[in-house]
Design a protein around this motif. Structure first.
Motif, PDB file in Angstrom:
ATOM      1  N   ASP A 458      70.007  27.667  34.057  1.00  0.00           N
ATOM      2  CA  ASP A 458      69.282  27.475  32.837  1.00  0.00           C
ATOM      3  C   ASP A 458      70.192  28.157  31.872  1.00  0.00           C
ATOM      4  O   ASP A 458      70.381  29.367  31.986  1.00  0.00           O
ATOM      5  CB  ASP A 458      67.977  28.173  33.034  1.00  0.00           C
ATOM      6  N   SER A 459      70.812  27.373  30.934  1.00  0.00           N
ATOM      7  CA  SER A 459      71.778  27.874  30.077  1.00  0.00           C
ATOM      8  C   SER A 459      71.031  28.809  29.240  1.00  0.00           C
ATOM      9  O   SER A 459      71.793  29.781  28.514  1.00  0.00           O
ATOM     10  CB  SER A 459      72.460  26.762  29.267  1.00  0.00           C
ATOM     11  N   SER A 460      69.734  28.943  29.057  1.00  0.00           N
ATOM     12  CA  SER A 460      69.025  29.806  27.820  1.00  0.00           C
ATOM     13  C   SER A 460      68.645  31.159  28.668  1.00  0.00           C
ATOM     14  O   SER A 460      67.614  31.793  28.174  1.00  0.00           O
ATOM     15  CB  SER A 460      67.986  29.273  27.134  1.00  0.00           C
ATOM     16  N   ALA A 461      69.259  31.233  29.743  1.00  0.00           N
ATOM     17  CA  ALA A 461      68.606  32.502  30.755  1.00  0.00           C
ATOM     18  C   ALA A 461      68.604  33.969  30.002  1.00  0.00           C
ATOM     19  O   ALA A 461      67.689  34.677  30.130  1.00  0.00           O
ATOM     20  CB  ALA A 461      69.477  32.523  31.974  1.00  0.00           C
ATOM     21  N   TRP A 466      63.652  35.719  24.944  1.00  0.00           N
ATOM     22  CA  TRP A 466      62.948  35.910  26.035  1.00  0.00           C
ATOM     23  C   TRP A 466      63.109  37.474  26.402  1.00  0.00           C
ATOM     24  O   TRP A 466      62.332  38.082  27.008  1.00  0.00           O
ATOM     25  CB  TRP A 466      63.444  35.296  27.281  1.00  0.00           C
ATOM     26  N   LEU A 467      64.201  38.153  26.058  1.00  0.00           N
ATOM     27  CA  LEU A 467      64.571  39.564  26.043  1.00  0.00           C
ATOM     28  C   LEU A 467      63.585  40.398  25.464  1.00  0.00           C
ATOM     29  O   LEU A 467      63.203  41.412  25.757  1.00  0.00           O
ATOM     30  CB  LEU A 467      66.183  39.813  26.050  1.00  0.00           C
ATOM     31  N   ASP A 468      63.658  39.730  24.077  1.00  0.00           N
ATOM     32  CA  ASP A 468      62.637  40.444  23.107  1.00  0.00           C
ATOM     33  C   ASP A 468      61.158  40.251  23.649  1.00  0.00           C
ATOM     34  O   ASP A 468      60.454  41.422  23.361  1.00  0.00           O
ATOM     35  CB  ASP A 468      62.775  39.886  21.768  1.00  0.00           C
ATOM     36  N   LEU A 469      60.810  39.322  24.263  1.00  0.00           N
ATOM     37  CA  LEU A 469      59.372  39.227  24.847  1.00  0.00           C
ATOM     38  C   LEU A 469      59.241  40.188  25.885  1.00  0.00           C
ATOM     39  O   LEU A 469      58.079  40.936  25.923  1.00  0.00           O
ATOM     40  CB  LEU A 469      59.105  37.707  25.283  1.00  0.00           C
ATOM     41  N   LEU A 525      62.522  35.273  34.759  1.00  0.00           N
ATOM     42  CA  LEU A 525      61.402  35.287  35.364  1.00  0.00           C
ATOM     43  C   LEU A 525      60.252  34.677  34.283  1.00  0.00           C
ATOM     44  O   LEU A 525      59.438  33.872  34.829  1.00  0.00           O
ATOM     45  CB  LEU A 525      60.996  36.501  36.113  1.00  0.00           C
ATOM     46  N   LEU A 526      60.257  35.249  33.107  1.00  0.00           N
ATOM     47  CA  LEU A 526      59.354  34.959  31.954  1.00  0.00           C
ATOM     48  C   LEU A 526      59.391  33.412  31.874  1.00  0.00           C
ATOM     49  O   LEU A 526      58.308  32.760  31.339  1.00  0.00           O
ATOM     50  CB  LEU A 526      59.409  35.741  30.705  1.00  0.00           C
ATOM     51  N   GLN A 527      60.526  32.788  31.780  1.00  0.00           N
ATOM     52  CA  GLN A 527      60.798  31.389  31.496  1.00  0.00           C
ATOM     53  C   GLN A 527      59.939  30.676  32.485  1.00  0.00           C
ATOM     54  O   GLN A 527      59.243  29.727  32.272  1.00  0.00           O
ATOM     55  CB  GLN A 527      62.145  31.149  31.432  1.00  0.00           C
ATOM     56  N   PRO A 535      49.300  31.485  33.897  1.00  0.00           N
ATOM     57  CA  PRO A 535      50.467  32.579  33.757  1.00  0.00           C
ATOM     58  C   PRO A 535      49.755  34.063  33.884  1.00  0.00           C
ATOM     59  O   PRO A 535      50.595  34.761  34.544  1.00  0.00           O
ATOM     60  CB  PRO A 535      50.943  32.439  32.450  1.00  0.00           C
ATOM     61  N   LEU A 536      48.747  34.350  33.473  1.00  0.00           N
ATOM     62  CA  LEU A 536      48.410  35.775  33.599  1.00  0.00           C
ATOM     63  C   LEU A 536      47.981  36.092  35.160  1.00  0.00           C
ATOM     64  O   LEU A 536      48.348  37.051  35.503  1.00  0.00           O
ATOM     65  CB  LEU A 536      47.144  35.753  32.861  1.00  0.00           C
TER      66      LEU A 536
END
Length: 970
Positions: A458-461, A466-469, A525-527, A535-536
């Motif tokens: 995944d190029s957007s890993a 996602w890091l901010d999340l 992992l979050l992706q 998800p929860l």
């Protein structure tokens, strides 16, 4: 000038060896002073680098004193020298013990010569491996000649039944021994075989098989037994057909049949190096090799070898991770094993068409690969250079103390000694050279066996959002925009749960390296989490697993570097709380997620046997603790695969149950064989009526309940009965002799210990032995005679009901046939039907009262125990078998409820519609119990759930048929 840490060690050595020499009546100082300066330097280096030599010299002090003064130790060691020494040591040998002592004296003298030349680099690597192999050859061949003398005196010569010619046992040297590549502390892998069946010539006639088993056992003892003089070679027989459970010796016909019908890929790899050690040019040896060659080498270009190579390497990589073997010069990345795999892969792929490649020695094959253009010359040169460096390192490690290890030392002294042995100025210099070689090997290995399948990347890993999340820094408009683009159910609760985990003490207290690895993993992992239906719930299941591996950050790296494994983990945790907990309890199961193809494809029973055999093959046969660990890891890995297939609906319920049952059977067979071998090693073999050793256990495992009925689930215990058929009044033939019955009882106890002991990976299976004769008050292992008598005269009706699902899981064929006959005789007895019906109803009512829901309103339904539930169907079937099998023998042929219901319909006892109703109901009930087990839910269903699943109607059908069969006057 001695390297720093070795100087102090040299002072210790001088004191140690001087004291040892004085005990043997020699003056060490006088010997030292009699040597020239160069000789002293050589001796000093070898003594500093090998504790084994320090210990060995005083034992043959006079010989070694002369050898040091004359520099004999520096001369090449020839096979003739070894033969002459053995003649010297064995000239007065009359008994086996005398021969054992002669072999051990020979080994000590030869090993000092070999280590001396190797550490001083007076010979090259292949000189060392060659002479070690010739030492093994001489010990094996000469031992066969000596040990056969006593057997021939007692039994005569073994003769062919067809030709009448004398038979010879051929010894196949496998692995490094076969290729003349033994290392300083190698075990030797052997296979024993002989041409034709027949009998000996007398006076006491026995079969050729018995004769060669006795000879093989004597040879193993001569080589492997530890005495006051040490041992000769650790001897491993697990490469023989069927492994530890197989006969010690097989004739050519049996051997050929095995490899034609059951030979496996790893056995092909092993056969590449196979060599007949005694009489390689004989007609029998040529016949044997003509049998093995077609199995080893295919006539076509066999690219499937790459797939099997990857599979074996994956297993080794998993073992390296589990056992922390990264610093192992053999098994670690870029180690000796990878060089061997590269070369053997080309041999198996091309060897059928290019006979040049049918060569055992690795370096010679590398030369052929370069000359024939199979590999670039530069690659072959790098692989050869790395192989020799790694083998030299292996020898330096093993020369320290004659230990069978390839692990780099951790203490400063031994590191300095290894560096000096490898002609490096210090340990960092050595490590740099080692790293270069290992990187070269890893590169070529990856180039040659790389998987062509595209890996999911995944190029957007590492996308900032996602890091901010993960950091809890995605707020305001940015958060709204992100959630609009990436919608997530219960997003607020998910972020709160993430925040709690991120601020937990376990995360805050992580070391820097671990924290960095977690930071790299969490956005990935979050992706995956964001794509799940719940998800929860999934995150709640994942967090305990993450907490479990925070201190074992190699697993964080595994998930980060393998997106497919991470994807499967999140999917499975989304689908099943049981799977999430199961992986959390044993994080090494994450290895199973690396290969999606194998994760969702359940192997056959034969493949399960092969994998377990391979796992145990790499473990010292005396290391029970590690064997138990491997058994548990094997079972847990395959239960996970079964659960993965079930929750993803890749396989049906019955396929999963069959698989879990095969898994239990394969495991039980292995446990039985391990226990047998351990007992035999300790007490000798049981004997028969003629006082001859019994070569295989007269023992079997009878499975009841779910394992007998092919209906095992994930947490099922195993209802077992152990039966033996040892001759009463006879005893084992070991030094610590036991009565046959006591031997088998202790063997059963050993099996229960292996199965139920809690190790760091938990237990293997829960075992219930209460169905044995007389229950908990009965013997843990019963004789066939006692089992038959109990079933005939003392068993209750409910015990005969249990016998309906009793099935032989493993054991001796003759005993299995006799036990099957007992079972069929008991079940097919004519019975008083009204009395039988009453007893079955009474037992069923007792179970409902004790285990059911106690609900009379119909609002609750215990899926298993209440009226109309699973047990009603099981009892109905058991009643039918007891009532009518004397008229319909077909009811005795199977033990599972589905096929028994088929049998009822086929013989006219049940109409096809009722049969179909019960089968569909039974399958739907069992499917729901599996689903609830995977979600950690109770089997107690409320009224709405019953109606939604249609179980209210199904329950009524079962009650109707129960009344028809067990309450109506039929």
């Amino acid at each position: 000038m001695l390297p720093g840490p070795i100087s102090a060690h040299w002072q210790h050595i001088q004191a140690t060896i001087a004291d040892a020499y004085s005990h043997h009546g020699f003056d060490w100082l006088n010997l030292w002073q009699s040597l020239e300066h160069e000789q002293q330097q050589r001796l000093q280096k070898v003594l500093c680098l090998s504790d084994y030599v320090v210990d060995a010299l005083p034992h043959q002090g006079e010989y070694f004193a002369h050898a040091l003064r004359t520099d004999t130790l520096s001369q090449p060691l020839k096979r003739g020298d070894i033969r002459q020494w053995l003649n010297e040591f064995s000239q007065d040998a009359k008994t086996d013990d005398d021969w054992h002592a002669a072999l051990r004296h020979l080994r000590r003298r030869a090993m000092v010569h070999i280590i001396w030349r190797d550490l001083l680099r007076l010979g090259n690597t292949l000189d060392t491996t060659r002479v070690l192999s010739e030492l093994a050859d001489e010990c094996v061949c000469r031992s066969l000649d000596f040990l056969a003398t006593d057997l021939i005196a007692r039994h005569g010569k073994p003769l062919s039944k067809e030709s009448g010619e004398e038979q010879q046992m051929l010894v196949l040297g496998m692995g490094k021994l076969g290729a003349y590549e033994l290392n300083l502390s190698s075990d030797i892998d052997l296979i024993f075989t002989y041409p034709d069946s027949g009998d000996t010539s007398g006076p006491k006639v026995i079969s050729n098989q018995e004769y060669f088993v006795k000879l093989g056992q004597k040879l193993i003892q001569a080589l492997d037994k530890h005495t006051v003089d040490g041992f000769v070679f650790r001897t491993d027989m697990r490469l023989r057909p069927y492994g530890q459970s197989g006969p010690l010796v097989m004739n050519f016909t049996s051997l050929e049949n095995y490899y034609e019908s059951q030979g496996r890929d790893w056995e092909r790899y092993a056969m590449v190096k196979a060599r007949v050690m005694n009489g390689e040019t004989s007609l029998a040896a040529k016949e044997l090799l003509s049998i093995l060659r077609p199995f080893t080498y295919r006539v076509y270009v066999d690219y499937s070898a790459f797939a099997s190579l990857r599979s074996m390497k994956d297993m080794i990589n998993a073992e390296v991770r589990r056992r922390g073997l990264q610093d192992n010069v053999k098994l670690g990345s870029g180690g000796i094993r990878e060089v061997e795999f590269i070369v053997q892969a080309f041999q198996l792929i091309r060897g059928g068409q290019d006979r040049l490649l049918q060569t055992r020695e690795l370096c010679r094959v590398l030369d052929i690969l370069a000359a024939e253009g199979y590999l670039p010359i530069e690659a072959c040169e790098q692989l050869r250079s790395a192989y020799l460096f790694l083998r030299d390192s292996e020898h330096a490690i093993q020369a320290l103390a004659d230990e069978q290890t390839q692990q780099l030392p951790q203490n400063e002294l031994d590191q300095a000694r290894i560096a000096w042995a490898m002609n490096c100025s210090d340990w960092p210099t050595y490590l740099q050279q080692l790293s270069t070689h290992r990187q070269n090997v890893s590169h070529h290995f990856a180039q040659i066996v790389a998987n062509d399948e595209d890996s999911e990347q995944d190029s957007s890993a590492l996308n900032h959002a996602w890091l901010d999340l993960w950091h809890g820094e995605l707020t305001g408009a940015a958060a709204d925009e992100f959630l609009a683009e990436h919608p997530c159910a219960n997003a607020k609760e998910v972020q709160d749960k993430l925040s709690t985990f991120r601020e937990s003490r376990a995360v805050l207290n992580m070391q820097q390296v671990g924290r960095e690895r977690l930071e790299e993993l969490m956005p990935l992992l979050l992706q995956k989490l964001w794509l799940q239906t719940a998800p929860l719930t999934t995150l709640e299941r994942l967090i305990p697993l993450l907490e479990a591996v925070l201190r074992r950050t190699a697993y964080l790296v595994l998930l980060k570097e393998n997106p497919q494994a991470l994807k499967q983990l999140v999917r499975l945790c989304n689908a099943s709380s049981w799977v999430a907990e199961y992986i959390t309890q044993t994080p090494l199961l994450l290895d199973e997620l690396l290969d999606v193809t194998s994760l969702y494809r359940l192997p056959s029973a034969a493949e399960l046997r092969e994998e377990l055999h391979l796992r145990l093959l790499r473990i010292d046969p005396d290391d029970l603790e590690q064997q138990m660990e491997q058994l548990r890891q094997f079972v847990r890995a395959h239960k996970l695969r079964a659960a993965a297939c079930e929750v993803m609906e890749a396989l049906t319920l019955m396929q999963v149950s069959d698989y879990l049952t095969w898994l239990a059977e394969v495991t039980l067979t292995t446990v039985m064989n391990l226990a047998w071998q351990q007992m035999v090693d300790k007490y000798g073999y049981p004997t028969d009526a003629n006082n001859d050793a019994v070569a295989e256990p007269e023992f079997l495992i009878l499975g009841y309940g779910k394992v007998g009925g092919l209906e095992i689930s994930y947490s099922s215990d195993l209802d077992l009965v152990f039966i033996h058929n040892g001759i009463a009044g006879k005893a084992t033939n070991g030094e610590r002799s036991l009565d046959n019955g006591v031997f088998y009882t202790r063997m059963g106890q050993r099996m229960v210990h292996i199965l139920t002991t809690q190790t760091r990976s938990g237990d293997l299976y829960e075992v219930d032995l209460r169905l044995r004769p007389s229950g908990n008050s009965g013997m843990i292992v019963t004789s066939l005679k006692a089992f038959s008598e109990y079933q005939e005269k003392h068993a209750w009706t409910w015990e005969h009901q249990a016998l309906v699902r009793a099935r032989i899981l493993c054991g001796q064929a003759a005993l299995a046939a006799a036990t099957k006959k007992v079972r069929e005789g008991i079940l097919s007895r004519p019975r008083n039907i009204p009395a039988l019906r009453e007893e079955v109803r009474a037992m069923r009512q007792k179970m409902r009262d004790n285990l059911g829901s106690k609900d009379t309103s119909g609002q609750q339904f215990h899926l298993k125990q209440d009226a109309g539930g699973i047990v009603d169907i099981e009892f109905l079937v058991q009643y039918g078998v007891l009532a009518w099998s004397h008229q319909h023998p077909a009811l005795l042929a199977v033990t599972d409820n589905m096929r028994l219901l088929d049998a009822f319909a086929q013989v006219g006892l049940m109409n096809p519609q009722d049969r179909q109703t019960l089968q569909e109901t039974y399958l739907s009930y069992r499917a729901e119990t599996h689903r609830r087990a995977l979600q950690k839910q109770s089997l107690l269903l409320d009224y709405d759930t019953q109606s939604r699943l249609g179980f209210d109607v199904r329950r009524s059908d079962v009650i109707r048929l129960w009344k028809l069969w067990l309450e109506a006057d039929i």
